[in-house]
Design a protein around this motif. Structure first.
Motif, short mmCIF file in Angstrom:
data_model
loop_
_atom_site.label_atom_id
_atom_site.label_comp_id
_atom_site.label_asym_id
_atom_site.label_seq_id
_atom_site.Cartn_x
_atom_site.Cartn_y
_atom_site.Cartn_z
N LEU A 147 0.87 -1.18 0.00
CA LEU A 147 0.00 0.00 0.00
C LEU A 147 0.90 1.22 0.00
CD1 LEU A 147 -2.78 -0.98 2.57
CD2 LEU A 147 -3.15 -0.51 0.14
N GLU A 148 0.47 2.26 -0.74
CA GLU A 148 1.32 3.45 -0.85
C GLU A 148 0.86 4.60 0.02
OE1 GLU A 148 1.11 4.19 -5.04
OE2 GLU A 148 2.90 2.99 -5.45
N ARG A 149 -0.44 4.72 0.19
CA ARG A 149 -0.97 5.91 0.87
C ARG A 149 -0.59 5.89 2.35
NH1 ARG A 149 -6.95 8.45 -0.21
NH2 ARG A 149 -7.02 9.85 1.60
N LYS A 150 -0.11 7.02 2.84
CA LYS A 150 0.43 7.05 4.20
C LYS A 150 -0.58 7.53 5.24
CE LYS A 150 4.36 5.41 2.97
NZ LYS A 150 4.42 3.94 3.08
N ASP A 151 -1.58 8.31 4.82
CA ASP A 151 -2.50 8.84 5.83
C ASP A 151 -3.64 7.89 6.13
OD1 ASP A 151 -3.63 9.21 3.29
OD2 ASP A 151 -4.90 10.82 4.00
#
Lengths: 101, 506
Positions: free
Chosen positions: A97-101
């Motif tokens: 997964l890339e999204r950090k928030d």
């Protein structure tokens, strides 16, 4: 919607009916992700294998564990679902997964 | 013979894209089949690249192996007494499953083959071809397995029959599947069928129920549905590259809207099918998790992470409507389906013995006060020999979007809704009734698409169903007296722990 602070878990959900392949994939994932915690949640009908944020499975390690040559595509009959996104090449499958928030 | 690695030839063999010169793009890709949503010409779709790859050779090899494994389980089990020994509630769950799922798999093949012809990139058409073959397999295997059980359970016939009838659940399923794949363009099908429905929701029924099946000892069903899901997890990957192209071309709004629309509809149909199966029909001692826990694992964690990773956000109704419904919606549907049990093709299992009620209270705190009280009265009527008071004399109001009965009074009573009333909308002189704000919102986004459809109650009131009585309507639904649902355990639950009725109530 509030983002959780826990790392997001990603990885394959294996078909419980094929025990040999499932066990080999779990062992290979443990070898291929030496710096990450590998969680295994066995629900019999399916087995959820996961690592924080990124989970790698290589053809070479799986072949060594099974003690036979194989193509990465042969994982498919054991792969019922997965958490995260997936990228497949000749030599490995990576869940991430890339999204950090 | 030396073999090339797949990556050395795959893109070359797959990417058969060319610019059209004998016909226009619009002629080859008509809007109804393949809306470009402003992303034109077709070259802008050619970067479509599936993350989960398979060659045709690998596909045939894998599928042959999958079928050989599953059919061999079936042929062994067919010679055993396994089916006879299954719990009656569990049998109801699989009879409901086959009726609701088997034929729609073939219909999903229509959606896949539309993408296989009208997808705007060769890579996409290639994946959709495999998807078409997958769905054909799922249709065949899920009509064949129940077929092998016909001598033990005649209602397995509904695997083939249900979708050809006007039974209300079948109408709800048809309405949903026509919206999602039969009458959808290729782009919307990729987002709604493969991404929203398959990446998100089918895991609940096909893997959550596989976990329960292995606990129950139904190897046949467990092996079958988990094998199907290995196809789904591959062809569902048509969603990601399609979302990506939309986002890259400034159409994230469209992707979001398509997801918002189909997420809600999927939630309602799975609450009806999977919710009842997991929390009421599966025998208590074999329940691996509650329906809500499976929803949290597969949807609230896994699926939400996936679609947020593409830059999409939880739908506008997520916190306000979806999350609250997890606590009450399927309990209300269960009460209704059990009460209207002659209108379904399986035997609803009340699933409210004292021990089961304790489990429900533990998994859904407050259940006894909100839903248990209805069951107290029903149980009392049964014990007093007044079965007729537990059977319907009229029909419920049905939602003009999801086609599922409106159960808002139960949501209001559970403290989750501000009003027990349904949502109304007058559109071109006709009044429409909705079970929820999101169902109404979906209608309002595209009234022309939905306005002409009449619900089963509209047809009843409009005089299409004759005679306009409960028996007349049941016959119209295709239900003979032998097929109509009855309580799965002949009311054993109502007599259990009789000395202390409602003992678990707070």
């Amino acid at each position: 919607m509030t983002a959780t602070t826990q790392p997001k878990m990603v990885g394959p959900v294996l078909r419980g009916a094929d025990a040999e392949m499932a066990e080999a994939i779990i062992e290979a994932i443990e070898i291929d992700n030496p710096d990450r915690e590998v969680r295994v949640d066995d629900q019999r009908g399916y087995i959820r294998v996961s690592c924080p944020e990124r989970c790698r499975l290589t053809r070479q390690t799986l072949a060594e564990v099974l003690d036979r040559d194989l193509d990465i595509a042969e994982v498919e009959p054991a792969l019922s679902a997965f958490a995260g996104r997936m990228q497949m090449t000749d030599d490995e499958i990576v869940w991430y997964l890339e999204r950090k928030d | 013979m030396p073999k090339l690695r797949r990556s050395e030839w795959y893109d070359l063999a797959r990417d058969l894209n060319w610019n059209l010169s004998y016909v226009t793009e619009e002629e080859a890709f008509p809007e109804e089949m393949s809306n470009h949503y402003g992303i034109t010409p077709n070259e802008r779709w050619w970067g479509w690249d599936e993350p989960y790859k398979v060659s045709y050779r690998e596909y045939v090899h894998n599928q042959h192996g999958k079928d050989a494994a599953v059919y061999s389980v079936n042929s062994v089990v067919a010679r055993s007494r396994m089916f006879e020994e299954l719990d009656p509630g569990w049998k109801s769950a699989i009879i409901a499953h086959y009726g609701a799922i088997a034929l729609p798999e073939y219909i999903a093949g229509i959606g896949e083959s539309r993408m296989g012809r009208f997808g705007r990139a060769a890579a996409w058409r290639n994946m959709a071809l495999f998807g078409t073959l997958d769905e054909t397999r799922h249709g065949q295997i899920q009509t064949y397995f129940p077929y092998t059980l016909l001598d033990k359970e005649p209602r397995m016939d509904w695997a083939h029959k249900a979708l050809h009838t006007n039974e209300w659940g079948a109408i709800a399923a048809r309405h949903l599947f026509d919206d999602m794949f039969t009458a959808n363009d290729a782009v919307s099908t990729a987002i709604q069928l493969t991404f929203t429905f398959e990446t998100g929701f089918t895991n609940l029924q096909f893997l959550g129920m596989a976990a329960d099946a292995m606990e129950v000892g139904d190897l046949d069903f467990g092996a079958l549905i988990s094998s199907i899901q290995t196809d789904e997890s591959r062809h569902a990957q048509q969603g990601e590259p399609t979302v990506k192209i939309l986002v890259e071309n400034g159409r994230a709004d469209l992707a979001q809207k398509l997801v918002d629309h189909m997420f809600w509809r999927s939630w309602h149909i799975f609450a009806l099918l999977t919710g009842l199966s997991m929390d009421y029909y599966t025998p208590l001692e074999h329940r691996s998790h509650s329906f809500k826990e499976f929803m949290e694992e597969w949807i609230i964690k896994q699926f939400l992470d996936q679609f947020r990773d593409f830059g999409l956000e939880p739908s506008w109704y997520w916190d306000s409507h979806f999350v609250p419904e997890l606590d009450w919606y399927h309990h209300a549907l269960h009460l209704g389906v059990w009460f209207w049990r002659p209108t379904v093709w399986w035997n609803p299992d009340a699933g409210v013995s004292p021990a089961e009620r304790e489990w429900l209270e533990e998994k859904y705190p407050g259940w006894n006060d909100t839903f248990g009280v209805y069951w107290d009265t029903i149980a009392e009527n049964i014990r007093n020999g007044a079965e007729e008071k537990t059977l319907p004399e009229t029909f419920p109001i049905v939602c003009n979007m999801c086609q599922i009965p409106v159960v808002t009074p139960a949501g209001y009573r559970a403290g989750k809704l501000d009003s027990p009333l349904p949502h109304l909308l007058v559109h071109e002189g006709r009044q429409y009734v909705f079970c929820s704000e999101p169902c109404k919102w979906i209608f309002e986004q595209n009234p022309a698409r939905f306005a002409g459809h009449t619900s089963v109650v509209d047809r009843f009131l409009g005089g299409e169903i004759q005679p306009p009585t409960i028996p007349g309507a049941l016959a119209w639904m295709g239900l003979s007296p032998e097929e109509m649902g009855q309580d799965a355990t002949n009311y054993a639950w109502a007599h259990e722990g009789r000395e202390a009725p409602g003992a678990a109530a707070s």
